[in-house]
Design a protein around this motif. Sequence first.
Motif, PDB file in Angstrom:
ATOM      1  N   GLU A 153     -18.811  13.942  -6.433  1.00 44.44           N
ATOM      2  CA  GLU A 153     -18.418  12.741  -5.699  1.00 44.44           C
ATOM      3  C   GLU A 153     -17.195  13.035  -4.837  1.00 44.44           C
ATOM      4  O   GLU A 153     -16.215  13.598  -5.299  1.00 44.44           O
ATOM      5  N   LYS A 154     -17.285  12.641  -3.585  1.00 45.54           N
ATOM      6  CA  LYS A 154     -16.204  12.844  -2.630  1.00 45.54           C
ATOM      7  C   LYS A 154     -15.257  11.651  -2.710  1.00 45.54           C
ATOM      8  O   LYS A 154     -15.692  10.503  -2.636  1.00 45.54           O
ATOM      9  N   LEU A 155     -13.987  11.931  -2.880  1.00 41.70           N
ATOM     10  CA  LEU A 155     -12.999  10.857  -2.971  1.00 41.70           C
ATOM     11  C   LEU A 155     -12.239  10.745  -1.659  1.00 41.70           C
ATOM     12  O   LEU A 155     -11.752  11.750  -1.139  1.00 41.70           O
ATOM     13  N   LEU A 156     -12.160   9.537  -1.152  1.00 36.87           N
ATOM     14  CA  LEU A 156     -11.412   9.296   0.074  1.00 36.87           C
ATOM     15  C   LEU A 156     -10.039   8.725  -0.278  1.00 36.87           C
ATOM     16  O   LEU A 156      -9.852   8.160  -1.348  1.00 36.87           O
ATOM     17  N   PRO A 157      -9.097   8.830   0.651  1.00 35.53           N
ATOM     18  CA  PRO A 157      -7.745   8.311   0.390  1.00 35.53           C
ATOM     19  C   PRO A 157      -7.660   6.796   0.598  1.00 35.53           C
ATOM     20  O   PRO A 157      -6.859   6.285   1.385  1.00 35.53           O
ATOM     21  N   TRP A 158      -8.532   6.046  -0.104  1.00 39.62           N
ATOM     22  CA  TRP A 158      -8.587   4.595   0.038  1.00 39.62           C
ATOM     23  C   TRP A 158      -7.275   3.943  -0.395  1.00 39.62           C
ATOM     24  O   TRP A 158      -6.694   4.319  -1.415  1.00 39.62           O
ATOM     25  N   ILE A 159      -6.875   2.942   0.338  1.00 39.69           N
ATOM     26  CA  ILE A 159      -5.785   2.050  -0.055  1.00 39.69           C
ATOM     27  C   ILE A 159      -6.444   0.695  -0.255  1.00 39.69           C
ATOM     28  O   ILE A 159      -7.096   0.176   0.663  1.00 39.69           O
ATOM     29  N   THR A 160      -6.327   0.129  -1.437  1.00 39.17           N
ATOM     30  CA  THR A 160      -6.948  -1.160  -1.707  1.00 39.17           C
ATOM     31  C   THR A 160      -6.251  -2.256  -0.908  1.00 39.17           C
ATOM     32  O   THR A 160      -5.027  -2.380  -0.956  1.00 39.17           O
ATOM     33  N   LEU A 161      -7.036  -3.025  -0.171  1.00 43.84           N
ATOM     34  CA  LEU A 161      -6.517  -4.151   0.600  1.00 43.84           C
ATOM     35  C   LEU A 161      -6.848  -5.419  -0.170  1.00 43.84           C
ATOM     36  O   LEU A 161      -8.004  -5.836  -0.228  1.00 43.84           O
ATOM     37  N   SER A 162      -5.836  -6.002  -0.809  1.00 39.13           N
ATOM     38  CA  SER A 162      -6.073  -7.154  -1.675  1.00 39.13           C
ATOM     39  C   SER A 162      -5.055  -8.280  -1.487  1.00 39.13           C
ATOM     40  O   SER A 162      -5.173  -9.319  -2.116  1.00 39.13           O
ATOM     41  N   GLU A 163      -4.069  -8.064  -0.642  1.00 36.30           N
ATOM     42  CA  GLU A 163      -2.997  -9.049  -0.445  1.00 36.30           C
ATOM     43  C   GLU A 163      -2.867  -9.394   1.033  1.00 36.30           C
ATOM     44  O   GLU A 163      -2.904  -8.499   1.895  1.00 36.30           O
ATOM     45  N   LEU A 164      -2.667 -10.660   1.327  1.00 36.36           N
ATOM     46  CA  LEU A 164      -2.471 -11.085   2.709  1.00 36.36           C
ATOM     47  C   LEU A 164      -1.276 -10.394   3.363  1.00 36.36           C
ATOM     48  O   LEU A 164      -1.320 -10.037   4.540  1.00 36.36           O
ATOM     49  N   SER A 165      -0.222 -10.164   2.585  1.00 30.79           N
ATOM     50  CA  SER A 165       0.984  -9.537   3.127  1.00 30.79           C
ATOM     51  C   SER A 165       0.724  -8.117   3.646  1.00 30.79           C
ATOM     52  O   SER A 165       1.436  -7.633   4.520  1.00 30.79           O
ATOM     53  N   GLN A 166      -0.322  -7.466   3.132  1.00 29.36           N
ATOM     54  CA  GLN A 166      -0.649  -6.122   3.591  1.00 29.36           C
ATOM     55  C   GLN A 166      -1.073  -6.113   5.061  1.00 29.36           C
ATOM     56  O   GLN A 166      -0.922  -5.102   5.743  1.00 29.36           O
ATOM     57  N   LEU A 167      -1.577  -7.230   5.554  1.00 28.81           N
ATOM     58  CA  LEU A 167      -2.014  -7.282   6.945  1.00 28.81           C
ATOM     59  C   LEU A 167      -0.833  -7.144   7.895  1.00 28.81           C
ATOM     60  O   LEU A 167      -0.956  -6.516   8.950  1.00 28.81           O
ATOM     61  N   ASP A 168       0.319  -7.696   7.516  1.00 33.04           N
ATOM     62  CA  ASP A 168       1.524  -7.511   8.326  1.00 33.04           C
ATOM     63  C   ASP A 168       1.958  -6.046   8.293  1.00 33.04           C
ATOM     64  O   ASP A 168       2.366  -5.490   9.311  1.00 33.04           O
ATOM     65  N   THR A 169       1.853  -5.421   7.126  1.00 29.32           N
ATOM     66  CA  THR A 169       2.195  -4.007   6.994  1.00 29.32           C
ATOM     67  C   THR A 169       1.269  -3.151   7.848  1.00 29.32           C
ATOM     68  O   THR A 169       1.725  -2.239   8.548  1.00 29.32           O
TER      69      THR A 169
END
Length: 129
Positions: free
Chosen positions: A17-33
Amino acid sequence: MGIINKLFGGSSGPKEEKLLPWITLSELSQLDTINEKSSTKTQVIFKHSTRCGISRMVMNQFVDAYDVNENNLDLYYLDLLNYRDVSNEVGYKFQVSHQSPQLLVIKNGVVVAHDSHGAINELDLNQFR
């Protein structure tokens, strides 16, 4: 038997299995980041529906074909069923109609490319580094 295995996913051995450098997007505040970071580094959001077979197939193809160095972009994974509010806000903030699956490429606070379904895998992310 070989063609049946190829068609239905059988194999002669375990697939690594190939693993990608995913960052979980689960918070509204992350959209500003994401918006802020996009001025210095390309930001990519993969919106995925965990209950959709097409979405799963496209994501698997995306993972298999992914060849971008993680220093060149940040890759976010959004489970749009569990984080519906975040998914909705992605559409409002970046002015893109909701699709599933969907990939958005963000630079300088603007979506410079986006696509959905099988067309996701036609996008060459290396051109947006």
